[in-house]
Design a protein around this motif. Sequence first.
Motif: not given
Length: 564
Positions: A506-508, A513-521, A534-538
Amino acid sequence: MLPMPQLARWFPFLAWPRPTSALLLGEFWAGMTVGLMLLPQGVAYAALAGMPLVTGIYASLIPALIAVLWSASPRLGVGPTALTSLLIGASLLGMAEPGSAHWVNLAVWIALLSGLLQCALGALRAGWLLNLVTSPVLNGFTQAAGILILASQLPDLLGLRTTWNAFFYSPSLHHFDLRAAAIGLGSVALLLTLKRWRAGFPAAMVVAAVAGVLSWAMGFADSGGDVVGTLPAGLPSLHWPQWLEASEFAALIMPVLVISLVSFLETASSAQAEHQNAGTRWNENQDLLAQGMAKISAGLCGSFATSASFSRSAVNLMAGARTGWATVFAIGFVFIVLLWLTPALYHVPQSALAAIVVTAVLNLIKPQTMFRLWRISRTEACIGLATCALTLATAPRLYWGVLAGIVMGLCHFLYQRLHPRIIEAGLHGDGSLRDRHLWHLPALAQGVLVLRMDAELDFASARALEQRIADHLGAHPELLHLCLLAQPINRIDITGIETFKRIRGLLRLRGGTLHVSGLKLPVENSLQRAGALAPGTDLALYRTDAEALAALQTLSATQTPLQG
């Protein structure tokens, strides 16, 4: 030969401390204290269950011995209990005449089936099922059970010769045996006084002895008074029950399930107190096995289902019991009484036994707990009150109240899971991230929606998060960036992964961009395996919230898309 730790796993009594004279002396006096409580309570609870009175002593002998030898909590007071006895008596009403051979046969099958069920749950390590019953449900059920036990004991306590209907139709003192009422009410007063004087004092045995002597002196039994009467002496013999019809087995399914559950909850309340005092960890699965084996042995002795008594367990601890030897001594006392001293119980009035039951269950009735629940959570307090009301309304089929309470508790749990707490975060003055609308905080960054969901990202919560994001982005078409503070997310399932992909897509599509902080392992690994990171500008990932906030503020200042 197996090493000692392995042997102790199968035979927990091998882990008991090596007996010394000092240890055994202390255990002896603790055991005598509990034994003096156990005997009159066993007889009284047998009457509550509608069983022959001697079966209450049988239930205090071999089942208690098996329970203490195989229990992970050897200081539990196992034997007949008020709650389990009430459930047995209430469940069998209408199926047989109380005290008859068929009633005993049905009670034995309840003991065997509930014991087998608990053994199976223990073997399968299913002690976690205990968590299905919430504290408000258990509280509501025990309140109702206490009221029902009191109501069931009032006729014996007051010496009622007829029925309540006859009394209310034609009120008169002639409906009562005034001598029995005096003994019963006097016994209640004496029990409460002795309990207040010293909590660990074997008041039940003292009251039973005083009432028995008084009954004998006044010729109570000879003049038609209701007394315990003759109890058979000697040890119980092996009892194999007669086979039941299919319809009778079907009728026992619900009582067996509820008795197993309630019995284990009684055990849990006692065991957790014991292990908390000792600073040890409670092995609920081992206690399930021990309690199940005790119930099976009770059935094979021709008795009824046993459980762990919170009051006797507490007295055992207060009396200084340190090991299972205290229970062994208590069982030894019951053994001696059963062989040689049962005639001493002949003159004990039934009203005195009713008094013992009444004073024991007064601890179950605590209406103030509902007021405390109401102050904490009105929803859970309503669940507890509804459980109590339904238990009373469906008596004698008490299991409907428990089951309804469990269903209401699970529905409340599911509702909370389906409606997780999702906040738009703002920076509080103390440096923490809080609900910016609740605390009237400014946005963290212009043109960015910053959300935090305090729940797992799974099938229950995923739709709520996706709907919240879609609604906000639909109402603010100028927004191109979303930041998800993911540190509270401990787990993600397939539904959550698919939702994460759709949010990123949806952001793409919006060119953001979807910013994600603090993902646990564990969550990050699951998303990586699904190709969702997967890497990307989104997509932009940050290790900490502080790193994310710094990047978002830079993004807000430059008003250019931030590269992931």
